[in-house]
Design a protein around this motif. Structure first.
Motif, PDB file in Angstrom:
ATOM      1  N   LEU A 375       0.827  -1.208   0.000  1.00 49.17           N
ATOM      2  CA  LEU A 375       0.000   0.000   0.000  1.00 49.17           C
ATOM      3  C   LEU A 375       0.861   1.258   0.000  1.00 49.17           C
ATOM      4  N   THR A 376       1.981   1.214   0.702  1.00 49.82           N
ATOM      5  CA  THR A 376       2.866   2.380   0.769  1.00 49.82           C
ATOM      6  C   THR A 376       3.504   2.662  -0.583  1.00 49.82           C
ATOM      7  N   GLU A 377       3.747   1.636  -1.373  1.00 45.17           N
ATOM      8  CA  GLU A 377       4.354   1.826  -2.696  1.00 45.17           C
ATOM      9  C   GLU A 377       3.472   2.682  -3.609  1.00 45.17           C
ATOM     10  N   ASP A 378       2.188   2.805  -3.271  1.00 41.61           N
ATOM     11  CA  ASP A 378       1.296   3.641  -4.075  1.00 41.61           C
ATOM     12  C   ASP A 378       1.675   5.112  -4.019  1.00 41.61           C
ATOM     13  N   VAL A 379       2.546   5.495  -3.063  1.00 39.67           N
ATOM     14  CA  VAL A 379       2.966   6.886  -2.978  1.00 39.67           C
ATOM     15  C   VAL A 379       3.678   7.310  -4.258  1.00 39.67           C
ATOM     16  N   GLU A 380       4.178   6.347  -5.029  1.00 39.36           N
ATOM     17  CA  GLU A 380       4.814   6.636  -6.309  1.00 39.36           C
ATOM     18  C   GLU A 380       3.784   6.885  -7.411  1.00 39.36           C
ATOM     19  N   ARG A 381       2.555   6.510  -7.167  1.00 40.67           N
ATOM     20  CA  ARG A 381       1.524   6.568  -8.207  1.00 40.67           C
ATOM     21  C   ARG A 381       0.841   7.926  -8.237  1.00 40.67           C
ATOM     22  N   ALA A 382       0.432   8.327  -9.435  1.00 35.08           N
ATOM     23  CA  ALA A 382      -0.231   9.619  -9.591  1.00 35.08           C
ATOM     24  C   ALA A 382      -1.597   9.642  -8.924  1.00 35.08           C
ATOM     25  N   ASP A 383      -2.273   8.466  -8.841  1.00 38.17           N
ATOM     26  CA  ASP A 383      -3.641   8.454  -8.338  1.00 38.17           C
ATOM     27  C   ASP A 383      -3.751   8.277  -6.825  1.00 38.17           C
ATOM     28  N   MET A 384      -2.626   8.234  -6.125  1.00 40.74           N
ATOM     29  CA  MET A 384      -2.725   8.172  -4.661  1.00 40.74           C
ATOM     30  C   MET A 384      -3.185   9.529  -4.152  1.00 40.74           C
ATOM     31  N   MET A 409       9.808   1.846   9.601  1.00 44.19           N
ATOM     32  CA  MET A 409       8.641   2.715   9.721  1.00 44.19           C
ATOM     33  C   MET A 409       8.956   4.202   9.534  1.00 44.19           C
ATOM     34  N   PRO A 410       9.994   4.776  10.172  1.00 38.43           N
ATOM     35  CA  PRO A 410      10.244   6.215   9.995  1.00 38.43           C
ATOM     36  C   PRO A 410      10.431   6.613   8.538  1.00 38.43           C
ATOM     37  N   ALA A 411      11.198   5.821   7.785  1.00 36.38           N
ATOM     38  CA  ALA A 411      11.436   6.153   6.380  1.00 36.38           C
ATOM     39  C   ALA A 411      10.142   6.043   5.558  1.00 36.38           C
ATOM     40  N   GLN A 412       9.319   5.043   5.846  1.00 39.71           N
ATOM     41  CA  GLN A 412       8.076   4.850   5.096  1.00 39.71           C
ATOM     42  C   GLN A 412       7.075   5.966   5.393  1.00 39.71           C
ATOM     43  N   VAL A 413       6.950   6.335   6.658  1.00 42.93           N
ATOM     44  CA  VAL A 413       6.038   7.421   7.028  1.00 42.93           C
ATOM     45  C   VAL A 413       6.519   8.741   6.425  1.00 42.93           C
ATOM     46  N   THR A 414       7.840   8.951   6.409  1.00 39.98           N
ATOM     47  CA  THR A 414       8.393  10.170   5.827  1.00 39.98           C
ATOM     48  C   THR A 414       8.057  10.271   4.342  1.00 39.98           C
ATOM     49  N   ARG A 415       8.151   9.166   3.602  1.00 42.25           N
ATOM     50  CA  ARG A 415       7.812   9.161   2.171  1.00 42.25           C
ATOM     51  C   ARG A 415       6.395   9.683   1.940  1.00 42.25           C
ATOM     52  N   VAL A 416       5.473   9.171   2.733  1.00 40.97           N
ATOM     53  CA  VAL A 416       4.073   9.557   2.561  1.00 40.97           C
ATOM     54  C   VAL A 416       3.851  11.001   3.021  1.00 40.97           C
ATOM     55  N   ALA A 417       4.409  11.341   4.181  1.00 47.37           N
ATOM     56  CA  ALA A 417       4.187  12.671   4.748  1.00 47.37           C
ATOM     57  C   ALA A 417       4.777  13.767   3.865  1.00 47.37           C
ATOM     58  N   GLN A 418       5.954  13.525   3.294  1.00 53.02           N
ATOM     59  CA  GLN A 418       6.561  14.560   2.465  1.00 53.02           C
ATOM     60  C   GLN A 418       5.733  14.856   1.225  1.00 53.02           C
ATOM     61  N   ARG A 419       5.021  13.878   0.726  1.00 50.95           N
ATOM     62  CA  ARG A 419       4.159  14.147  -0.428  1.00 50.95           C
ATOM     63  C   ARG A 419       2.894  14.895  -0.035  1.00 50.95           C
ATOM     64  N   PHE A 420       2.318  14.555   1.105  1.00 51.46           N
ATOM     65  CA  PHE A 420       0.977  15.056   1.409  1.00 51.46           C
ATOM     66  C   PHE A 420       0.915  16.158   2.464  1.00 51.46           C
ATOM     67  N   CYS A 421       2.029  16.522   3.076  1.00 51.80           N
ATOM     68  CA  CYS A 421       2.023  17.660   3.999  1.00 51.80           C
ATOM     69  C   CYS A 421       2.097  18.954   3.189  1.00 51.80           C
ATOM     70  N   VAL A 422       0.982  19.374   2.656  1.00 50.30           N
ATOM     71  CA  VAL A 422       0.948  20.584   1.827  1.00 50.30           C
ATOM     72  C   VAL A 422       0.354  21.778   2.577  1.00 50.30           C
ATOM     73  N   SER A 423      -0.240  21.526   3.724  1.00 48.36           N
ATOM     74  CA  SER A 423      -0.892  22.601   4.472  1.00 48.36           C
ATOM     75  C   SER A 423      -1.030  22.176   5.928  1.00 48.36           C
ATOM     76  N   ARG A 424      -1.459  23.114   6.725  1.00 54.13           N
ATOM     77  CA  ARG A 424      -1.705  22.790   8.136  1.00 54.13           C
ATOM     78  C   ARG A 424      -2.804  21.734   8.267  1.00 54.13           C
TER      79      ARG A 424
END
Length: 542
Positions: A375-384, A409-424
């Motif tokens: 499921l985490t690998e979907d962070v590479e996908r445009a439709d996530m 876990m820290p590296a995996q959470v960072t991958r997702v968070a860096q993509r989606f932390c766009v606002s407060r």
């Protein structure tokens, strides 16, 4: 036989009335009047299911239902809000003296008419004739909508409004909705404002707030809504839009409280229960979230209005509460809904998430780890999207707290968070999905801070006279993180300083490509699935 009489003879009608005698009288009157097909039901819940799956020319609905959380007005509002009631359907409310004021007010918000008890076949026939005549007069508008020519339909409505031709007020509301759909916010706001000036109707005031929100004017929208709620504290649609405003501002607790008020006003509304439960989940109000989401399942899990993401949230709450039976029940609900649309990617993803939760509950750590990695690998996908990101974060946080230390876990959470932390707001949602547990919450906050630092560093180049360097840095970091904020900022800087950037065409093309790949899914959660839904709006379904 006149054309109208011939038309009515071929009508299909639905009668909704909890009183068997009254229901039989209405049915008999419709048949005496010449309506060809008449179906009847005594329960709002059954009526909602019927209207979701079949189309009718005429709906007669009582206002009050004993023993039901929903009134006839609540049913109409929900069908219209969820775009499940075609324009062509005539919806007439049947009411007694006690509710007459409420229904006449509703008549000005897209209700086709009302019938005051006691009534006879003649008065019923007049109401149907009048409503069908209005549909005929506005036929050109509806035909334009049917062929998806929304621009033409909006212009037709605008012309009728300006001429104050017959049914101008109804046309104005349709026109404003069409302008909103076309992202012509200024035109929509002008039309709503003109209606307010002419008649000061609550739906038009709410329309102004909706256009303000759609055009990014969050603070003015909040002021408009605060004023409207002050004038009409029982106007439930206003709470819906205010809840969206508060989500945009990252005020999850306040948003939950606002949606909770909307539920109190309309306790039988599936969508408002879902919104309240979702906001309670992200506000950390687990008991309230469980209560609202479970109630939404009970009354609406078979409905088209039901959002399947609620089952994921409910499964997470049941896992946290060690409720194995509840978790199994939720998984069964999801399986039945997936069987209806087995090719739906969103449902397949939900099924994988809930299956992972089940593995975690059963202590099958290896199976759970395998699935959460996939499921985490979907962070590479445009439709996530943000919804999927929150689900993945929720799984990693819970896996890490199951008395095992996950080095990855820290590296995996960072991958997702860096993509989606766009606002407060998005950062707060991701943190809430992780239950605010450490180290997940700190990783998410640090990711948001790092994205902000990247943006500030790049803008420093632009302020120091090197906008090209700013764009290149933003694009490089945007490609690495897939963060929509960085990617969109690169495009904006390139556009603003295009005369001072030598290779601006190539840089703009790169920014456009990344925007299409990683910004289309968005970073919002509440209302993400319900793109067509619009609190306070009129349906545009034909």
């Amino acid at each position: 036989m006149s054309r109208l009489d011939h038309d009515i003879h071929h009508c299909r009608a639905l009668v909704i009335d909890g009183n068997p005698t009254s229901r039989s009288v209405l049915t008999a009157q419709l048949r005496d009047f010449g309506v060809g097909t008449v179906i009847q039901t005594g329960r709002v819940k059954d009526a909602r299911t019927i209207l979701e799956n079949r189309q009718f020319d005429v709906v007669l609905c009582d206002y009050h239902f004993d023993g039901s959380d929903m009134s006839g007005q609540d049913l109409l509002d929900e069908l219209r809000r969820e775009q499940l009631l075609p324009f062509a359907t005539v919806f007439i409310m049947v009411t007694g003296e006690a509710t007459y004021a409420k229904v006449t007010e509703a008549a000005e918000s897209a209700l086709d008419g009302y019938l005051l008890k006691p009534h006879n076949a003649t008065s019923l026939g007049e109401r149907i004739r009048e409503a069908r005549q209005r549909k005929r007069v506005l036929k050109d508008v509806f035909e334009a909508i049917e062929r998806s020519d929304f621009g033409c339909a909006a212009q037709l409505c605008q012309a009728r409004f300006e001429k104050r031709a017959i049914y101008w007020l109804y046309a104005a509301r349709i026109g404003a909705e069409l302008y909103l759909r076309l992202d012509k916010h200024a035109e929509a706001q002008q039309l709503y404002a003109a209606v307010v000036e002419a008649r000061a109707l609550p739906w038009a005031k709410l329309g102004i707030a909706r256009t303000q929100l759609a055009s990014g004017q969050v603070v003015p929208a909040r002021r408009t809504l605060d004023a409207l709620i002050g004038e009409m504290p029982s106007h439930a649609d206003s709470y819906d839009v205010l809840g969206r405003v508060l989500v945009e501002q990252g005020e999850m607790q306040q948003a939950f409280e606002i949606y909770q008020k909307a539920v109190e006003l309309t306790p039988g509304s599936v969508t408002r229960l879902l919104h309240a439960g979702t906001l309670a989940f992200y506000a950390g109000q687990t008991d309230e979230a469980m209560k609202a989401l479970d109630r939404a399942c009970v009354i609406g899990v078979a409905s088209k209005m039901f959002d399947d993401h609620a089952l994921v949230l409910l499964a997470l709450l049941q896992f946290d509460a060690k409720d194995g039976k509840g978790l199994q029940r939720t998984q069964d609900h999801l399986s039945r809904r997936r069987d209806r649309t087995p090719e739906c990617p969103r449902l397949r993803r939900f099924d994988a998430v809930v299956t992972t939760i089940r593995f975690m509950h059963d202590k099958k750590v290896g199976d759970a780890m395998r699935m959460v990695r996939e499921l985490t690998e979907d962070v590479e996908r445009a439709d996530m999207d943000m919804e999927a990101a929150c689900n993945v974060i929720a799984l990693w946080a819970r896996l890490n707290s199951q008395e095992i230390q996950l080095d990855e876990m820290p590296a995996q959470v960072t991958r997702v968070a860096q993509r989606f932390c766009v606002s407060r707001a998005s950062t707060e949602m991701l943190s809430a999905a992780a239950q605010g547990t450490e180290p997940s919450a700190s990783i998410i906050r640090d990711s948001h801070a790092s994205i902000s630092a990247m943006a500030e560093k790049a803008m420093g180049h632009a302020l120091n006279g090197a906008p090209g360097d700013a764009v290149k840095l933003l694009l490089m970091q945007g490609e690495q993180t897939r963060n929509a904020k960085l990617i969109e900022l690169a495009g904006l800087v390139a556009q603003r300083h295009h005369e001072r950037i030598a290779d601006v065409a190539d840089l703009s093309a790169r920014a456009q490509e990344l925007t299409q790949r990683y910004c289309a899914a968005g970073a919002h959660l509440i209302g993400a699935k319900q793109g067509g839904r619009s609190a306070g709006g009129m349906t545009l379904r034909t």
